[in-house]
Design a protein around this motif. Sequence first.
Motif, PDB file in Angstrom:
ATOM      1  N   GLU A   1      12.346  25.655  -6.110  1.00 40.35           N
ATOM      2  CA  GLU A   1      11.006  25.507  -5.547  1.00 40.35           C
ATOM      3  C   GLU A   1      10.370  24.179  -5.937  1.00 40.35           C
ATOM      4  N   GLU A   2      11.184  23.237  -6.385  1.00 41.22           N
ATOM      5  CA  GLU A   2      10.646  21.938  -6.769  1.00 41.22           C
ATOM      6  C   GLU A   2      10.527  21.024  -5.552  1.00 41.22           C
ATOM      7  N   ILE A   3       9.463  20.240  -5.529  1.00 34.79           N
ATOM      8  CA  ILE A   3       9.209  19.292  -4.446  1.00 34.79           C
ATOM      9  C   ILE A   3       9.917  17.981  -4.769  1.00 34.79           C
ATOM     10  N   SER A   4      10.515  17.374  -3.761  1.00 31.05           N
ATOM     11  CA  SER A   4      11.182  16.085  -3.947  1.00 31.05           C
ATOM     12  C   SER A   4      10.542  15.041  -3.036  1.00 31.05           C
ATOM     13  N   ILE A   5      10.701  13.785  -3.413  1.00 31.77           N
ATOM     14  CA  ILE A   5      10.169  12.683  -2.619  1.00 31.77           C
ATOM     15  C   ILE A   5      11.283  11.691  -2.333  1.00 31.77           C
ATOM     16  N   GLU A   6      11.333  11.247  -1.100  1.00 30.09           N
ATOM     17  CA  GLU A   6      12.325  10.251  -0.681  1.00 30.09           C
ATOM     18  C   GLU A   6      11.587   9.022  -0.156  1.00 30.09           C
ATOM     19  N   LYS A   7      11.839   7.884  -0.783  1.00 30.48           N
ATOM     20  CA  LYS A   7      11.156   6.648  -0.417  1.00 30.48           C
ATOM     21  C   LYS A   7      12.048   5.820   0.495  1.00 30.48           C
ATOM     22  N   GLY A   8      11.450   5.320   1.573  1.00 28.43           N
ATOM     23  CA  GLY A   8      12.147   4.440   2.501  1.00 28.43           C
ATOM     24  C   GLY A   8      11.407   3.126   2.631  1.00 28.43           C
ATOM     25  N   LYS A   9      11.787   2.352   3.610  1.00 28.42           N
ATOM     26  CA  LYS A   9      11.137   1.065   3.838  1.00 28.42           C
ATOM     27  C   LYS A   9       9.767   1.292   4.471  1.00 28.42           C
ATOM     28  N   ASN A  10       8.736   1.048   3.684  1.00 32.12           N
ATOM     29  CA  ASN A  10       7.355   1.176   4.156  1.00 32.12           C
ATOM     30  C   ASN A  10       6.992   2.606   4.548  1.00 32.12           C
ATOM     31  N   GLU A  11       7.660   3.588   3.920  1.00 32.60           N
ATOM     32  CA  GLU A  11       7.338   4.983   4.184  1.00 32.60           C
ATOM     33  C   GLU A  11       7.872   5.840   3.047  1.00 32.60           C
ATOM     34  N   PHE A  12       7.410   7.078   2.965  1.00 32.31           N
ATOM     35  CA  PHE A  12       7.979   8.035   2.025  1.00 32.31           C
ATOM     36  C   PHE A  12       7.797   9.437   2.602  1.00 32.31           C
TER      37      PHE A  12
ATOM     38  N   THR B   1       0.819  -1.206   0.000  1.00 33.13           N
ATOM     39  CA  THR B   1       0.000   0.000   0.000  1.00 33.13           C
ATOM     40  C   THR B   1       0.853   1.256   0.000  1.00 33.13           C
ATOM     41  N   THR B   2       1.951   1.245   0.764  1.00 30.77           N
ATOM     42  CA  THR B   2       2.843   2.398   0.811  1.00 30.77           C
ATOM     43  C   THR B   2       3.459   2.664  -0.550  1.00 30.77           C
ATOM     44  N   GLU B   3       3.858   1.604  -1.246  1.00 31.73           N
ATOM     45  CA  GLU B   3       4.428   1.768  -2.582  1.00 31.73           C
ATOM     46  C   GLU B   3       3.415   2.359  -3.553  1.00 31.73           C
TER      47      GLU B   3
END
Length: 255
Positions: free
Chosen positions: A112-123, A88-90
């Motif tokens: 001003e760009e937004i970034s996303i960092e994905k971790g184990k079962n979270e982002f 579900t997190t993915e």
Amino acid sequence: MAKDKCPECEKCLPGWLVQFGDLMSLLLTFFILLLSMAVMDKKKVEEYFEVMRKAMGFLDKNTSVEEQSEKNSTDNSSSDSFEDDESTTEDAAEEVSQLISDVNASSDNESEEISIEKGKNEFTLDIPSTIMFEDGEYNLTNPAAKVFISKIARVIRTMPQTFNIEIIGHTDTNRIRNTTIPRDAWDISALRSISVVKELIKNRIDPAVLKVSAYGSYHPKSDNAADNRRVEMRFFAQNNQDDILDEESFFDRLE
């Protein structure tokens, strides 16, 4: 004069049995050779027998059938729940990533760009504060920022699994010195987090899953002051907290 007939041989075991006996002797010799070359690890052997014992369904002498059945059922449900949370997190991260790509495509300023960092079962979303707030302000008045938060909230609401959401405020330096609120960088970072949380609540996100955090200027991510003025939105599933005292995940690391 006719030759005397050769006396008949006495009946004995079948001929194939001789080859079979030789084969067994060779196999025994082969396994003895393997055993002599192997290094016996007592711990691994005990672990192997423990796994086999559980797999075969043997119970501890002090464990009842009901207790063992309940334990196995709990372990299986926990494993299934963790896999569901991760999937579900993915899925949520992918949808949010697409949303971020659309927002960044409409921005002319790379800072001003937004970034996303994905971790184990979270982002975690890293959002520059200039997208949401004016310099030195903490009230969320930017219409574009409100639209962005509403889109994030809609993605989270459509997910089958409930997420915990932590809003983390950051500033660059402690340059604000007032006698009234906001008095310093701590107040600014905390109040900005609260503003984002209230906006999420307006968009029907359960307040019970929301958390406010503030680091002021004490968690910089670079030497550039503009990069440190940001708001982070961390999304993580409720059932992803592992037991830190688990033997393999904690004590084994001490060796």
